[in-house]
Design a protein around this motif. Sequence first.
Motif, PDB file in Angstrom:
ATOM      1  N   ARG A   1      83.865 -15.021 -42.267  1.00 35.66           N
ATOM      2  CA  ARG A   1      84.577 -13.737 -42.200  1.00 35.66           C
ATOM      3  C   ARG A   1      84.100 -12.799 -43.314  1.00 35.66           C
ATOM      4  N   GLU A   2      83.856 -13.353 -44.494  1.00 31.74           N
ATOM      5  CA  GLU A   2      83.347 -12.509 -45.581  1.00 31.74           C
ATOM      6  C   GLU A   2      81.983 -11.925 -45.227  1.00 31.74           C
ATOM      7  N   LEU A   3      81.109 -12.745 -44.672  1.00 29.17           N
ATOM      8  CA  LEU A   3      79.771 -12.261 -44.308  1.00 29.17           C
ATOM      9  C   LEU A   3      79.842 -11.216 -43.203  1.00 29.17           C
ATOM     10  N   LEU A   4      80.711 -11.423 -42.241  1.00 31.95           N
ATOM     11  CA  LEU A   4      80.848 -10.456 -41.151  1.00 31.95           C
ATOM     12  C   LEU A   4      81.383  -9.123 -41.661  1.00 31.95           C
ATOM     13  N   ASP A   5      82.334  -9.174 -42.561  1.00 36.29           N
ATOM     14  CA  ASP A   5      82.881  -7.940 -43.130  1.00 36.29           C
ATOM     15  C   ASP A   5      81.818  -7.201 -43.939  1.00 36.29           C
ATOM     16  N   ALA A   6      81.032  -7.951 -44.727  1.00 34.60           N
ATOM     17  CA  ALA A   6      79.955  -7.318 -45.496  1.00 34.60           C
ATOM     18  C   ALA A   6      78.893  -6.742 -44.568  1.00 34.60           C
ATOM     19  N   ALA A   7      78.580  -7.449 -43.497  1.00 34.10           N
ATOM     20  CA  ALA A   7      77.607  -6.927 -42.533  1.00 34.10           C
ATOM     21  C   ALA A   7      78.080  -5.619 -41.935  1.00 34.10           C
ATOM     22  N   ALA A   8      79.371  -5.532 -41.616  1.00 32.66           N
ATOM     23  CA  ALA A   8      79.914  -4.284 -41.062  1.00 32.66           C
ATOM     24  C   ALA A   8      79.800  -3.147 -42.065  1.00 32.66           C
ATOM     25  N   ASP A   9      80.078  -3.419 -43.334  1.00 33.81           N
ATOM     26  CA  ASP A   9      79.970  -2.368 -44.351  1.00 33.81           C
ATOM     27  C   ASP A   9      78.529  -1.871 -44.490  1.00 33.81           C
ATOM     28  N   VAL A  10      77.586  -2.794 -44.514  1.00 37.73           N
ATOM     29  CA  VAL A  10      76.182  -2.399 -44.676  1.00 37.73           C
ATOM     30  C   VAL A  10      75.714  -1.602 -43.458  1.00 37.73           C
ATOM     31  N   LEU A  11      76.068  -2.048 -42.268  1.00 36.26           N
ATOM     32  CA  LEU A  11      75.632  -1.341 -41.063  1.00 36.26           C
ATOM     33  C   LEU A  11      76.274   0.035 -40.967  1.00 36.26           C
ATOM     34  N   ASP A  12      77.526   0.146 -41.347  1.00 39.74           N
ATOM     35  CA  ASP A  12      78.172   1.464 -41.354  1.00 39.74           C
ATOM     36  C   ASP A  12      77.495   2.398 -42.356  1.00 39.74           C
ATOM     37  N   ALA A  13      77.116   1.871 -43.518  1.00 41.71           N
ATOM     38  CA  ALA A  13      76.414   2.689 -44.506  1.00 41.71           C
ATOM     39  C   ALA A  13      75.069   3.146 -43.968  1.00 41.71           C
ATOM     40  N   ALA A  14      74.355   2.262 -43.293  1.00 39.02           N
ATOM     41  CA  ALA A  14      73.077   2.643 -42.699  1.00 39.02           C
ATOM     42  C   ALA A  14      73.264   3.686 -41.607  1.00 39.02           C
ATOM     43  N   ALA A  15      74.326   3.542 -40.819  1.00 40.04           N
ATOM     44  CA  ALA A  15      74.591   4.521 -39.751  1.00 40.04           C
ATOM     45  C   ALA A  15      74.879   5.898 -40.342  1.00 40.04           C
ATOM     46  N   ARG A  16      75.708   5.960 -41.391  1.00 40.38           N
ATOM     47  CA  ARG A  16      75.993   7.256 -42.025  1.00 40.38           C
ATOM     48  C   ARG A  16      74.732   7.860 -42.623  1.00 40.38           C
ATOM     49  N   SER A  17      73.901   7.021 -43.212  1.00 40.18           N
ATOM     50  CA  SER A  17      72.659   7.522 -43.809  1.00 40.18           C
ATOM     51  C   SER A  17      71.759   8.151 -42.755  1.00 40.18           C
ATOM     52  N   ILE A  18      71.630   7.493 -41.613  1.00 34.29           N
ATOM     53  CA  ILE A  18      70.757   8.006 -40.557  1.00 34.29           C
ATOM     54  C   ILE A  18      71.354   9.257 -39.925  1.00 34.29           C
TER      55      ILE A  18
END
Length: 785
Positions: A261-278
């Motif tokens: 669950r920790e890894l999945l939550d961190a993955a969501a944060d990183v992907l959301d950050a990448a989406a905002r950046s793009i």
Amino acid sequence: MTWLRAFGEVVRSGLTIEETRLEPLLALRTAAGVAIVIAPALWLVSPAYAASAALGAYSAGGATFQRTWRPRKVIALGAGAGLALSTFVGYLAAGRLVTFLPLLAVWAFVAGMAWAVGSTAGIVAATTVGSMLVTITLPTSVGRALEHAGVIALGGVAQAVLILLFPIRRWGAHRDALADALAAVADYARRLRHDPTAPFDPEPLMTARDAAAVTPSQARTRPPVLHGPRGLAERIRPVVAGLADPDVGAPAEGPGRDRARELLDAAADVLDAAARSIRRGTPAEVPPRSTDVLRVDEEHEVLEGPARQAAERLVELLGEALEIAGSGGARGRTPTPPGPAGAQFLVRPTMFRLVPVVVRAVRRELRRDSPVFRHAVRLAAVATLGYLIAARLPLGHGYWAPITSVMVMRPDFHRTYARAVARLAGTLAGVALATVMVRALGPDAHVFGALAVVSAGLSYTLIRTGYAYSQCFTAAYVVFLLGMGGQAWEQTVPERVVLTLLGGALAMLAYVVFPAWETPRLAGRLADWLAANGRYAAAVLRSYAEPTREHRADMRRALLASREARAAWQEAYDRARQEPVRPRGLTSREAEEAQEALKGFGRAAMLMESHVPQADSRFVPEAERFAEALEADTAQAAVDVREHRNPDWGRVEEALHAWEGSAAGDRSPVVRRGAELQKQALEDLATAVSRTPLERDVGSAREEQRVRAAAAAEGDGSGPAAPGWVTAPATGSAAPPGAGSSLPAASSAATRTSLSPSRGSAPPGRAVRSPRRSTGRTSPLRPSR
């Protein structure tokens, strides 16, 4: 669904405000293009020329708001050229009905067939039919016709020049598509924290792939950030699914589940950050706690086996996403992930090389059962019939009736009817608004020209919020244009309303007379999806049997084909739910259960894909035998489903049984468990679609009786106490709708039980099927049993 309920859904859909982001700057630029061509023509030439110029500029500007990945200036130029050509050709044949009507019919048929290329091509082609109907009444000679055609083309040129000089969010649609794909995977990771078997809709990934296809000229100017992250999202999706799944990933409970669950939550944060950046083109910061979670401690890591492999792979992929999020998409700074996704850009043909592609697409749709072909026939018939009827009426501007029909007609029932209702409602509101303003301001061509530009801008602003609201200002725009040309509102307003009503009625009647229902084609769409899923699953298994680069490429191609088949099924299924047609071949419950089974089958293949070995890994020879059996049985089952026969999984059962008896089962737990999940999903599919001969004969009639009983219960207020059941009049006990007067309720239920093969002996050569599983949900197409 009954016609009354279907029409209620049509009205609700046609008048619904769609929640979308408004683009006022784009609308302002496009309205400026209309003003640029209206003003000189109005001041220097005449209102007639101004009307022609406004037609070209307005229609070309509207075309640029369609969903397309080509440059908007190319769309504007293409629309302007098509409008000018239809104007000139229409005038050449406009002298007599014997020449104009065949031309109109052929042109409308070709415009309808343009839907074979895509919705943008179909909509732009429909506007050229409208141009032919309007402008043939303006010129008085061939030379004047050429002049008007040139002015219309000039409107498209003006829009293209403005797009070139004042770009707004260049590559914005492509950025949004890629950001939406990353955000969809982020949302998927968060849902997996609470539901390890949560579904995933691949539509954002498909849209991002479509947006990634560019022409060679686009490839030279495309920002680097739009090149690699799509492949990253594709690779992360199966990894997070494999990590979360308790069958092949982290355990269902304990420290391992908490770590997942920790890894999945961190993955969501990183992907959301990448989406905002793009999306914004600016660097994005990832929360420090997420980067801390992504550090794998070799000594204290609680995950083991396949779960640990998935975690390490996820951390590696998210490291690439962190680089993308930190770069902000600056030119030359965005890293391109390695592998096939970054090897070469997807090629989109140029406008000249598009011709053979269009020819092949149209040729594929030239068959009687094609929805596109039937739409083209309806369009040709309604355009000519509407023109003839309007010409005989004692009203001016008779072309409004066929234009209404052409602009509201679509290849499917629901959108055609919804747009007809929306156009009538928008027209009534628009002409009422314009009439009040015309009466208050008095006749002034320059004022009307300015009001027409303002109306065009408001129409562009609301174009994606709903057809009715955009059409309101489109109707006002037309009234102001006619007022600019000297037409009195007492003539134009009643004519506009009556002819709009006539054109909408003709469009709706045409679909009743010559429909293209999706309901009878559901079995074929399901069979195509099943066969494509079988090929994808077999390709994944072959990557285990012999992990080579060629097999990985085959797996990727099979995955894309499976997504296309799923999208075709989903589109047909959604349309069938809105059609007033009784089920044929597949009932609503069978369609829903079969859909869930095939989603589970594809998910099992995706879980296996997340652990596909590298080229230097050990082979799993048993996977090859299971792949052959799976591909053969699913191909045959697709034929059986299409011809309404019960599917059989004999080869799959035999291959799985042989795998169980081999010593290699323990050496490949992920692929072995995935094969079991696939077998279970196939059994669920057989349970969903298999029926006895009696059920096949009376299934459709019983389905219709159930729907009628449910509608009657809703209408008399008897309430939804037991959805799908009615009260027997004699005893007051619950009886299934359709048990009716021919059989008592108890004997009818007993008859169904005794005739069902899933509860008794199986036919020779077939395995006994388990009873239909209860999903705990009510079918969206009909009440539950």
